[in-house]
Motif scaffolding. Structure first.
Motif, PDB file in Angstrom:
ATOM      1  N   SER A 193      -9.890  12.391  -6.406  1.00 41.86           N
ATOM      2  CA  SER A 193      -8.635  12.019  -5.766  1.00 41.86           C
ATOM      3  C   SER A 193      -8.366  10.561  -6.105  1.00 41.86           C
ATOM      4  CB  SER A 193      -8.726  12.233  -4.254  1.00 41.86           C
ATOM      5  OG  SER A 193      -9.694  11.390  -3.699  1.00 41.86           O
ATOM      6  N   GLY A 251      -6.876  11.010 -10.107  1.00 45.18           N
ATOM      7  CA  GLY A 251      -6.824  12.433  -9.793  1.00 45.18           C
ATOM      8  C   GLY A 251      -6.039  13.249 -10.807  1.00 45.18           C
ATOM      9  N   ASP A 305     -16.614  12.748  -5.363  1.00 41.97           N
ATOM     10  CA  ASP A 305     -15.309  12.108  -5.541  1.00 41.97           C
ATOM     11  C   ASP A 305     -15.437  10.607  -5.296  1.00 41.97           C
ATOM     12  OD1 ASP A 305     -12.691  11.447  -5.694  1.00 41.97           O
ATOM     13  OD2 ASP A 305     -12.077  12.485  -3.861  1.00 41.97           O
ATOM     14  N   LYS A 349     -12.882   8.792  -5.288  1.00 42.80           N
ATOM     15  CA  LYS A 349     -11.549   8.439  -4.793  1.00 42.80           C
ATOM     16  C   LYS A 349     -10.919   7.334  -5.646  1.00 42.80           C
ATOM     17  CE  LYS A 349     -12.865   9.764  -0.095  1.00 42.80           C
ATOM     18  NZ  LYS A 349     -13.257   9.278   1.226  1.00 42.80           N
ATOM     19  N   ASP A 384       0.466  12.067   2.350  1.00 39.31           N
ATOM     20  CA  ASP A 384      -0.396  13.236   2.164  1.00 39.31           C
ATOM     21  C   ASP A 384       0.417  14.507   1.965  1.00 39.31           C
ATOM     22  OD1 ASP A 384      -2.754  12.004   1.969  1.00 39.31           O
ATOM     23  OD2 ASP A 384      -3.640  12.753   3.814  1.00 39.31           O
ATOM     24  N   LYS A 387       1.417  14.528  -1.598  1.00 40.52           N
ATOM     25  CA  LYS A 387       0.294  14.963  -2.440  1.00 40.52           C
ATOM     26  C   LYS A 387       0.135  16.471  -2.362  1.00 40.52           C
ATOM     27  CE  LYS A 387      -2.988  11.616  -1.278  1.00 40.52           C
ATOM     28  NZ  LYS A 387      -4.371  11.197  -1.177  1.00 40.52           N
ATOM     29  N   LEU A 433      -0.881  15.216  -7.746  1.00 42.05           N
ATOM     30  CA  LEU A 433      -1.191  13.826  -8.076  1.00 42.05           C
ATOM     31  C   LEU A 433      -0.539  13.381  -9.377  1.00 42.05           C
ATOM     32  CD1 LEU A 433      -5.006  14.076  -7.310  1.00 42.05           C
ATOM     33  CD2 LEU A 433      -3.288  13.056  -5.845  1.00 42.05           C
ATOM     34  N   GLU A 489      -8.760  17.478   1.917  1.00 46.62           N
ATOM     35  CA  GLU A 489      -8.331  16.358   1.086  1.00 46.62           C
ATOM     36  C   GLU A 489      -7.312  15.476   1.806  1.00 46.62           C
ATOM     37  OE1 GLU A 489      -6.056  15.918  -3.108  1.00 46.62           O
ATOM     38  OE2 GLU A 489      -7.054  17.825  -2.750  1.00 46.62           O
TER      39      GLU A 489
END
Lengths: 404, 287, 323
Positions: free
Chosen positions: A35, A39, A73, A75, B110, B113, B118, C282
């Protein structure tokens, strides 16, 4: 404070559930920007690595067992990357590390690999600092790094005979180093070439119109734009109205995901460089891989990072087989004398800086009938042997880095 | 060359004004520092990306209509946010407003996303808009001229509303003195809601225009909110015309700065912001 | 606990509570696998950072939109003095927080000239300038590839023992912050934060008092940043960047304004979500956003307020059963 303890208990439980005993075969820790800013790039690398993993395992694995990959991840944050890496080493006891996206995360992970002597294979980040300035025996670079790419660009530009050049480099390490190396190497190859102007757009800047007008004012033969992703996309989009491509040539970083997101907005005739363009790879192995990838993922094409990810898995597997164990010293010894048949052609690693002679791909965009986006044609493959820095350069950079 | 750069800076400035106008309007009337302004802008961009293929794709008319539609959609989101949440904290602590708008930033990012992923997305510009008017060796891109036109239209519209309509009188009263409005027998909450909706609409259409101009991803919100803050602060918080001049100034500083101090243009702009803030305060205390 | 602080503003520290918390965290550090120990260390460091920011938000009537600067400069102070100036490690560790305090003094002196949103905007401008310099001054700060290798990560200690070091430092700093808030200086700071006009009438210069708070906050943020720099053995521009600023703000606001524990509660909840939830979901920041909305609508005093309510409820029952 009390919550911290409960917090700890939850973690401990999760860790126990997730943890697994070390068995035969090899355990690889992947740390990448699943992410965050990376990502959009790395998802393809992961998909490709999973395909390679499946292929290798169904052919019997390595060292008498399957390859296991533990995905973490970062990030795309250096601190998170460092934390995950340290945990992969301490809790999971991985034999090897790979992944890495963005040079800051690479630079954060690099000293950890050195400290614990765990081999780290970079598949996604191209900074040369990790293997040269702060290089150590356990870090391996499998793609052309910044110094190599700068030299490949100079080679291409000299060949084309462009003399009046404006550079447009994103104002951070990759942009600055590439422009610097390009300028130095071009001066050697073509003494007539001159850099009319250097422009430094800020990273994240997407209104590039005043950069475009400033660059065009010098009536350059070439605008060399060391930019990527949204920067490159914006430059191409906004340049159109200024007749940028009619008034000058443009050379910029164009990895496959740029084509995918811009689609028909990519005009014909942009010069682009890439690290692993699937459409320019002609071997049967590469074609088979692309077909397999598309079948597994809804007809999607792998981007450059997918190609690099697939290659790195086979490099790791091959080297482990030859070394006969996961011992880092044996692995390095084995790597030194090997050549690998990768999707990008035959490659090998040299031992002074653990860098593969990976090729750079530079071509010209053209709308394609075969794909739903334009691709590069007339792709020049500039081999790594031409672009790898000589030993004196490597030593000088290391000395400078040691001084601080 | 200088003229070209200045002109380019001014064109960019008008667009910056479009980005910042909603933010300064909202602050002027309701004293809310709307951190979610950049998020509304981002929503406008992604909505346009989603909607434009459905409305006469490829024609300028369809293109502008989809931006307008998306501006309205964003305005609805803004309206809902104001009506259901922000309204409850007008009388509470100022920091509570910060909490709410910050929450909106996190939630919208979010969700963006989740829905759009992304990767970068872009909106292809209709062919009729992708050319340029050429004067000598000066290129004036059609699309940027269109954006400038819209920026000027917005300015004129806001000016006319403020100057000539009853609503405008109320707004000006609200900017100068919030208590006054209540004395006039007008429900202050309605004024705030209306202004917030208009501000969100402006953010939305600015984002819509950006979608066809640049490459859009979920990180857009943070960059835009900082730009908008710069313009609004230099222009004087809450001042519409101040924001206009600040936006033009920032645009020109950037386009000239990259010639003379290529690596310092952002630092110069932030220094300008700091100096303006300090200078204003000294002048206030001096008076 | 928080209720007592809020109600009676007890001056004294409940040493039993501190001791129990200390021992429990120390034991947890030793029983945990590395990833959990890392998470605890993160919580501790961010608890200090958020508590320092909370001194401004809750007690001195200031908002900082650029507090990551003081956090990150701690880590840069450590890295640059060691890697560029060749200082010994201990000197770098001392230098880190002092660099932060110095910038706190300079920027703070400017920011206290303004009030309310104008001051907050000036903190933003200062932060952006600092970030740009750190990011672009390649030769001195390493630019985006940062500085690493100047100090062994965690000083070469095991996660558990480094955790103990962090625990000791953070506990001492938070106790010191408690003293600050409840000492005469702290009372003055709070008086100014609550009602600057009345405080001025009492003879307390708003600017001087706010500046003192700003420098203390910057120094303690610098301690947190220095610890963070040692924890990872590196420093990157991200540490002075806007995301770390927002992290700190969100922690305080989650934890609950106007309560001493805001930073601590906020850091625990935020880092818990960050470390655990992010693996399964996520979009964990969306959850934080929703919690923030709930905080505003249901419990403006944040988690601290909720904890206080629960404590009161439990105590009430205990008392009820005793009689």
């Amino acid at each position: 404070m009390k919550k911290a303890i409960r917090n700890g208990a939850v973690f401990a439980a999760t860790a126990l559930l997730l943890g697994s005993a070390h068995a035969a075969g090899v355990k690889i820790g992947y740390v990448g920007g699943i992410s965050g800013a990376c990502g959009g790039l790395t998802h393809s690398a992961r998909k490709a690595m999973e395909i390679a993993q499946e292929e290798i395992n169904s052919a019997g694995g390595v060292l008498g067992g399957p390859i296991e990959i533990i995905w973490r991840d970062s990030k795309t944050k250096p601190d998170e990357g460092a934390k995950q890496t340290r945990d992969l080493i301490l809790s999971e006891e991985v034999d090897l590390l790979t992944g890495v996206c963005s040079s800051s995360v690479f630079m954060a992970i690099n000293p950890i690999a050195k400290q614990y002597e765990v081999p780290l294979f970079s598949a996604i980040s191209g900074t040369h600092k990790a293997t040269i300035d702060f290089g150590h025996p356990f870090v391996v670079q499998t793609q052309p790094h910044t110094l190599m790419e700068g030299k490949a660009l100079a080679e291409y530009v000299a060949r084309k005979g462009w003399n009046n050049i404006v550079t447009m480099g994103l104002d951070y390490e990759w942009g600055r180093t590439t422009v610097k190396v390009f300028t130095e190497e071009l001066a050697k190859l073509n003494p007539d070439a001159k850099i009319a102007r250097q422009l430094w757009p800020r990273i994240g800047e997407t209104n590039l119109t005043s950069y475009i007008t400033a660059a065009l004012a010098d009536k350059p033969d070439l605008i060399m734009a060391v930019m990527f992703g949204s920067g490159t996309n914006s430059l191409i989009k906004q340049g159109k109205a200024y007749g940028l491509l009619q008034r000058t040539e443009l050379l910029t970083f164009l990895s496959t995901e740029s084509y995918m997101s811009l689609g028909k907005d990519v005009p014909d005739g942009v010069h682009g460089w890439a690290r692993g363009p699937f459409y320019a790879l002609t071997t049967d192995a590469a074609k088979a891989f692309v077909a397999k990838y598309r079948a597994a993922h809804d007809g999607e094409y792998p981007n450059d990072w997918g190609i690099l990810g697939y290659d790195v898995m086979y490099i790791i597997a091959g080297a482990l087989e030859k070394a006969g164990s996961t011992d880092p010293a044996a692995l390095r010894e084995a790597l030194g004398g090997m050549t690998f048949d990768t999707l990008r052609g035959e490659m090998g690693m040299r031992t002074i800086d653990n860098t593969f002679n990976a090729p750079s791909f530079i071509g010209v965009t053209k709308m394609s009938d075969e794909y739903p986006f334009p691709v590069m044609t007339d792709v020049n493959v500039i081999p790594g042997d031409v672009t790898l820095p000589d030993e004196a350069t490597v030593n000088a950079l290391r000395e400078a880095a040691a001084k601080g | 060359m200088l003229i070209v750069q200045i002109l380019q800076g001014l064109m960019e400035g008008v667009f910056l004004f479009l980005i910042a106008s909603g933010l300064t309007l909202i602050f002027g009337v309701s004293r809310i520092v709307n951190f979610a302004h950049g998020s509304f802008y981002m929503l406008g961009a992604f909505f346009t990306y989603q909607v434009h293929p459905w409305i006469a794709a490829g024609t300028p008319g369809g293109f502008f209509t989809s931006i307008l539609v998306c501006g309205v959609l964003v305005a609805v989101v803004g309206l809902a946010f104001e009506f259901f949440f922000l309204r409850r904290v007008y009388h509470a602590e100022e920091l509570m407003q910060l909490v709410l708008t910050l929450a909106a930033v996190l939630i919208i990012r979010d969700l963006t996303k989740f829905f759009w992923g992304l990767d970068d997305v872009t909106v292809a510009l209709p062919d009729d808009l992708s050319g340029a008017v050429i004067i000598g060796d000066m290129f004036l891109p059609t699309y940027q001229l269109a954006m400038v036109t819209v920026g000027v239209l917005v300015l004129v519209a806001l000016w006319a509303v403020l100057k000539f309509t009853r609503a405008g009188i109320v707004l000006r009263a609200a900017t100068d003195d919030r208590g006054m409005v209540a004395l006039l027998g007008i429900n202050q909450a309605h004024v705030f809601t209306a202004v917030f909706t208009v501000g969100s609409f402006l953010a939305g259409i600015a984002g819509g225009f950006a979608a066809a101009f640049e490459s859009v991803n979920y990180l857009l919100d943070a960059r835009v909110i900082v730009l908008a803050f710069i313009v609004v602060v230099i222009g004087g918080l809450g001042s519409l015309y101040g924001a206009l001049f600040a936006a033009l100034g920032v645009g020109v500083v950037k386009s000239l700065g990259l010639l003379w101090a290529p690596r310092l243009s952002m630092v110069i702009i932030f220094l300008l912001m700091a100096v303006v803030l300090l200078f204003r305060s000294l002048r206030r205390t001096g008076e | 606990m928080a209720a007592e602080r809020r109600r009676g503003d007890a001056w004294s520290i409940d040493w039993r509570l501190v001791a129990v918390a200390f021992v429990v965290v120390a034991v947890a550090l030793h029983l945990s696998p590395p990833l959990v120990a890392f998470a605890i260390i993160e919580v501790l460091i961010f608890a200090l950072y958020a508590s320092a920011l909370n001194l401004l938000l809750s007690y001195s009537g200031m908002v900082s939109f650029g507090h990551a600067v003081y956090f990150g400069l701690g880590a840069y102070g450590l890295a640059i003095t060691i890697a560029k100036f060749g200082w010994p490690i201990w000197a770098g560790i001392v230098a880190g927080p002092l660099v932060s305090a110095f910038f706190g003094l300079v920027y703070g002196a400017l920011c206290v000239q303004l009030t309310a949103i104008y001051a907050a905007m000036l903190t933003l401008a200062c932060a952006e300038i600092t970030f740009a310099v750190v990011f672009q001054w390649f030769d001195f700060t390493g630019g985006d590839s940062g500085i690493s290798g100047h100090v062994p990560a965690m000083l070469g200690l095991s996660p558990a023992w480094f955790g103990i070091v962090v625990l000791v430092v953070v506990t001492l700093c938070i106790l010191a912050l408690w003293r600050v808030v409840h000492a005469p200086l702290g009372l003055t700071i709070r008086a100014v934060g609550e009602n600057p006009v009345r405080a001025a009438a009492m003879g307390h210069g708003r600017k001087r008092v706010q500046l003192a708070a700003f420098v203390i906050s910057a120094f303690l943020s610098g301690v947190a940043g220095t610890l963070y720099g040692i924890f990872h053995g590196n420093v990157f521009p991200e540490y002075v960047g806007v995301l770390f600023t927002i992290d700190g703000l969100v922690m305080v606001l989650l934890g609950g304004l106007y309560s001493f524990g805001a930073g601590i509660y906020g850091a625990i909840v935020y880092k818990l979500l960050d470390n655990v939830m992010a693996h399964y979901f996520e979009y964990w920041q969306l959850v934080i956003g929703v919690i923030l909305v709930l905080v505003v609508l249901v419990s403006p005093a944040g988690i601290a307020g909720l904890v206080a309510r629960v404590v009161e409820l439990v105590r009430g029952r205990v008392r009820g059963s005793e009689t």
